[in-house]
Design a protein around this motif. Structure first.
Motif, short mmCIF file in Angstrom:
data_model
loop_
_atom_site.label_atom_id
_atom_site.label_comp_id
_atom_site.label_asym_id
_atom_site.label_seq_id
_atom_site.Cartn_x
_atom_site.Cartn_y
_atom_site.Cartn_z
N PRO A 137 0.82 -1.22 0.00
CA PRO A 137 0.00 0.00 0.00
C PRO A 137 0.86 1.27 0.00
O PRO A 137 0.48 2.29 -0.60
CB PRO A 137 -0.80 -0.09 1.30
CG PRO A 137 -0.68 -1.50 1.76
CD PRO A 137 0.57 -2.06 1.18
N MET A 138 2.03 1.19 0.64
CA MET A 138 2.94 2.32 0.64
C MET A 138 3.42 2.57 -0.79
O MET A 138 3.43 3.71 -1.27
CB MET A 138 4.13 1.97 1.56
CG MET A 138 5.08 3.09 1.77
SD MET A 138 4.29 4.46 2.61
CE MET A 138 4.77 4.14 4.26
N ALA A 139 3.80 1.48 -1.46
CA ALA A 139 4.25 1.60 -2.85
C ALA A 139 3.12 2.14 -3.73
O ALA A 139 3.35 3.01 -4.58
CB ALA A 139 4.73 0.25 -3.37
N ALA A 140 1.91 1.66 -3.50
CA ALA A 140 0.77 2.12 -4.31
C ALA A 140 0.59 3.63 -4.12
O ALA A 140 0.42 4.37 -5.09
CB ALA A 140 -0.50 1.37 -3.92
N ALA A 141 0.65 4.08 -2.87
CA ALA A 141 0.46 5.50 -2.57
C ALA A 141 1.52 6.34 -3.29
O ALA A 141 1.21 7.37 -3.91
CB ALA A 141 0.51 5.74 -1.07
N ILE A 142 2.77 5.88 -3.24
CA ILE A 142 3.85 6.62 -3.90
C ILE A 142 3.60 6.62 -5.41
O ILE A 142 3.74 7.65 -6.07
CB ILE A 142 5.23 5.99 -3.58
CG1 ILE A 142 5.52 6.08 -2.08
CG2 ILE A 142 6.34 6.65 -4.39
CD1 ILE A 142 6.72 5.26 -1.63
N VAL A 148 3.80 10.61 0.81
CA VAL A 148 3.55 9.68 1.92
C VAL A 148 4.22 10.12 3.23
O VAL A 148 3.90 9.62 4.29
CB VAL A 148 4.00 8.24 1.59
CG1 VAL A 148 3.15 7.65 0.49
CG2 VAL A 148 5.47 8.18 1.21
N GLU A 149 5.16 11.05 3.13
CA GLU A 149 5.85 11.48 4.35
C GLU A 149 5.17 12.65 5.04
O GLU A 149 5.55 13.03 6.14
CB GLU A 149 7.31 11.80 4.02
CG GLU A 149 8.06 10.55 3.60
CD GLU A 149 9.50 10.81 3.20
OE1 GLU A 149 10.39 10.17 3.77
OE2 GLU A 149 9.72 11.67 2.33
N ALA A 150 4.15 13.22 4.39
CA ALA A 150 3.45 14.37 4.96
C ALA A 150 2.60 13.94 6.17
O ALA A 150 2.20 12.79 6.26
CB ALA A 150 2.55 14.99 3.90
N PRO A 151 2.35 14.88 7.10
CA PRO A 151 1.48 14.57 8.23
C PRO A 151 0.02 14.64 7.81
O PRO A 151 -0.73 15.51 8.23
CB PRO A 151 1.83 15.66 9.25
CG PRO A 151 2.30 16.80 8.42
CD PRO A 151 2.90 16.24 7.17
N GLY A 172 5.02 8.72 6.49
CA GLY A 172 5.91 7.65 6.03
C GLY A 172 5.68 6.30 6.69
O GLY A 172 6.57 5.46 6.73
N GLY A 173 4.48 6.09 7.22
CA GLY A 173 4.22 4.80 7.84
C GLY A 173 2.79 4.35 7.60
O GLY A 173 1.94 5.15 7.18
N ILE A 174 2.54 3.07 7.84
CA ILE A 174 1.18 2.56 7.72
C ILE A 174 0.54 2.62 9.10
O ILE A 174 1.02 2.00 10.05
CB ILE A 174 1.19 1.13 7.15
CG1 ILE A 174 1.69 1.17 5.71
CG2 ILE A 174 -0.20 0.50 7.23
CD1 ILE A 174 1.87 -0.17 5.06
N VAL A 175 -0.49 3.44 9.21
CA VAL A 175 -1.12 3.65 10.51
C VAL A 175 -2.06 2.49 10.84
O VAL A 175 -2.09 2.00 11.96
CB VAL A 175 -1.93 4.97 10.51
CG1 VAL A 175 -2.55 5.22 11.87
CG2 VAL A 175 -1.04 6.13 10.10
N PHE A 334 14.17 7.16 1.90
CA PHE A 334 12.95 6.59 2.48
C PHE A 334 13.28 5.67 3.67
O PHE A 334 13.82 4.59 3.51
CB PHE A 334 12.17 5.79 1.42
CG PHE A 334 11.43 6.65 0.42
CD1 PHE A 334 11.24 8.01 0.63
CD2 PHE A 334 10.91 6.07 -0.74
CE1 PHE A 334 10.54 8.79 -0.30
CE2 PHE A 334 10.22 6.84 -1.67
CZ PHE A 334 10.04 8.20 -1.45
N LYS A 335 12.90 6.14 4.85
CA LYS A 335 13.23 5.39 6.07
C LYS A 335 12.37 4.12 6.21
O LYS A 335 12.68 3.24 6.99
CB LYS A 335 12.99 6.27 7.30
CG LYS A 335 13.80 7.55 7.31
CD LYS A 335 15.24 7.30 7.75
CE LYS A 335 16.06 8.56 7.70
NZ LYS A 335 16.35 9.03 6.33
N PHE A 336 11.26 4.09 5.47
CA PHE A 336 10.33 2.98 5.69
C PHE A 336 10.65 1.74 4.86
O PHE A 336 9.92 0.76 4.91
CB PHE A 336 8.89 3.44 5.40
CG PHE A 336 8.75 4.23 4.12
CD1 PHE A 336 8.69 5.62 4.16
CD2 PHE A 336 8.71 3.58 2.90
CE1 PHE A 336 8.57 6.35 2.97
CE2 PHE A 336 8.59 4.30 1.72
CZ PHE A 336 8.52 5.69 1.76
#
Ligand code: ATP
Ligand code: MG
Length: 339
Positions: A137-142, A148-151, A172-175, A334-336
């Motif tokens: 999902p992180m990859a999809a969002a990017i 993805v790093e925004a608050p 930058g994380g999956i909540v 990308f730290k994630f």
């Protein structure tokens, strides 16, 4: 191992239905995740589209395997052979040079430690020297172009072949994430069952998938309705050939149960979303990715039902791969990414 080696950087979306490899921002391989093996020697006979052509048409000496089930590796040997074969497709002229690979591979967000290791091991066995992983999902969002790093909360629904994954991303994380094993393959199975029960005609997986692509819908009234799709197959009782026209309305009825389960999963994911992020999701809308996002009327149905706008990603079948490609270029930033 070849005589010389050089480093090649690749991003790979290892999917239940399709595997995509990106190199230098370009899609180099986009092929069905299927491998054909010789039953006696286990040697690879074909990979990708060629192997899929064989699927359902093999004799006793050939087996075709889809190495992934429900988004994770189910057949380790076949997965490794498939990855090797696809990397070879990318470098057809390099018989002597086997590149040392720096790879980013994506994995479902609900992966267990064991599943994660299976992906890493297959990638390494196939030549990966430096393997990173990223949650799908992180990859999809990017890939969709979200920061993805925004608050800021964003919800992604990725309907692939094996799983539907729903995730909220922020900083930058999956909540939160939710994954159900109802996705494209299940819809295809629904259609096979429906054709047998309703029309007395036996259809294979590929034909059922063609029905889904040609007249698949989740609403019984569409603005741009497709024409009926003509299916040929044997009558179950008599084995005589039959010709059956199939309408999108009947497919909408036949998919109702599975689509309702997807809706319930999205609602449950929304329920688990913290309020501040929930407000962001309502404002930004929810993004649909994966091949399942292409089914007719899905965005409209979900928008009406859930009362939040749903947007289909520009190129839903490639969103995850594209995002993985961007991650490859940002390995240090990308730290994630997971080592
Ligand atoms: N036009 C379409 N309409 C409906 N379904 C489609 C369409 N095109 C492709 N699909 C379905 O999308 C699915 C494949 O999507 P995708 O390539 O995103 O999956 P995947 O990434 O391989 O799977 P997963 O993410 O679950 O591992 C298949 O089930 C395919 O039948
Ligand atoms: Mg996928």
């Amino acid at each position: 191992m070849g005589l010389f080696s050089f480093t090649q950087e690749i991003a790979m979306d290892l999917g239940t239905a399709n595997t995509i490899i990106i190199c230098n921002g370009k899609i180099m391989v986009d092929a069905p995740s299927v491998v054909a093996l010789d039953r006696r020697t286990d040697k690879v006979l074909a990979v990708g589209e060629q192997a899929r052509q064989m699927h359902g048409k093999t004799h006793e000496n050939i087996r075709t395997v889809r190495p992934l089930r429900d988004g994770v590796i189910a057949d380790f040997y076949a997965a490794e052979q498939m990855i090797r074969g696809m990397i070879k497709m990318m470098n057809p002229k390099n018989r002597w040079f086997s590149p040392s690979l720096r790879m980013v591979v994506c994995i479902p967000s609900g992966s267990t430690e064991v599943e994660l290791r299976a992906v890493r091991d297959s990638a390494e066995h196939a030549g990966g020297r430096d393997v990173y992983m990223i949650y799908e999902p992180m990859a999809a969002a990017i890939g969709i172009g979200i920061d993805v790093e925004a608050p800021e909360g964003n919800m992604i629904v990725d309907i692939g072949g094996g799983t539907t994954e729903i995730a909220v991303i922020s900083l930058g994380g999956i909540v939160s994430n939710k994954s159900i094993r109802i996705a494209g393959d299940e819809l295809t199975a629904d259609i096979m069952e429906y054709m047998r029960r309703q029309h007395n005609v036996k259809v294979g997986e590929r034909t059922a998938e063609q029905i889904k692509i040609n007249v698949g819908a989740v609403l019984t009234t569409l603005e741009n309705p497709p024409e009926d799709y003509i299916v040929h197959g044997p009558n179950q009782m008599t084995a005589l050939p039959m010709e059956v026209p199939v309408s999108y309305q009947e497919i909408a009825h036949c998919l109702e149960k599975s689509i309702s389960k997807m809706e319930a999963a999205i609602l449950s994911a929304l329920e688990q979303t913290p309020p501040e992020l929930y407000a962001d999701v309502v404002r930004n809308g929810i993004y649909l990715a994966g091949g399942g996002a292409l089914i007719r009327g899905l965005d409209k149905r979900l928008t009406d039902k859930i009362n939040i706008p749903f947007h289909v990603a520009e190129d839903p079948l490639h969103a995850v791969a594209k995002g993985t490609g961007v991650a490859l270029k940002n390995i240090d930033k990308f730290k994630f990414l997971i080592r």
